[in-house]
Design an enzyme around this catalytic site. Structure first.
Site: not given
Length: 157
Positions: A52, A47-49
């Site tokens: 970003a 999710g964070c990738t």
């Protein structure tokens, strides 16, 4: 935990190290630019990738509208450097290893364990104009921030 920072509140100032190890002070970034300050759980997680990379893919739209994107997590400077390099992130990532800035903004945890995913749009005067709090709807963070940036740009014109 501090109260959650809401739209209309003055954004708490802070200084944290960037992925290059340089100190970044929020108040130094305001004035000329609107700041998109987004808190995320962890480098290199799916999710964070995705988040970003979505900010990366819209980066030119943000900068053309007079905004700067800054990501914050509790990962180390070295982790941020590797993450930014791996995904060609053109914006600043800040290391909040002790979680003090996350606490000062009142960013909630999910299930009491996972650091929350919250985006703040901070105007040139340091006032929070919009907050997006959604752990799973990553597109909402980018779309909402772009909408507010455009409104702020129109107000300034």
């Amino acid at each position: 935990m501090a109260h959650s920072v809401k739209a209309g509140d003055k954004a708490p100032d802070f200084t944290l190290p960037s992925q290059a190890g340089e100190p970044v002070r929020l108040s130094d970034r305001l004035g000329e630019r609107v700041v998109i300050l987004y808190f995320y759980p962890k480098d290199e997680t799916p999710g964070c990738t995705k988040e970003a990379c979505a900010f990366r893919d819209s980066y030119e739209v943000f900068t053309d509208a007079g905004a700067e994107v800054i990501g914050v997590s509790s990962d180390s400077v070295a982790s941020h450097l590797a993450f930014a390099g791996h995904h060609k992130l053109p914006f600043t990532l800040l290391s909040d290893e002790d979680g003090s800035v996350r606490k000062s903004y009142g960013v909630p945890s999910t299930l009491g364990l996972l650091p929350g995913r919250v985006t703040y749009v901070i105007d040139r005067a340091g006032v929070v104009r919009h907050v997006v709090n959604s752990q799973l709807n990553i597109g909402k963070h980018i779309d909402s921030a772009l909408e507010i940036i455009r409104e702020l740009q129109a107000e300034r014109a």
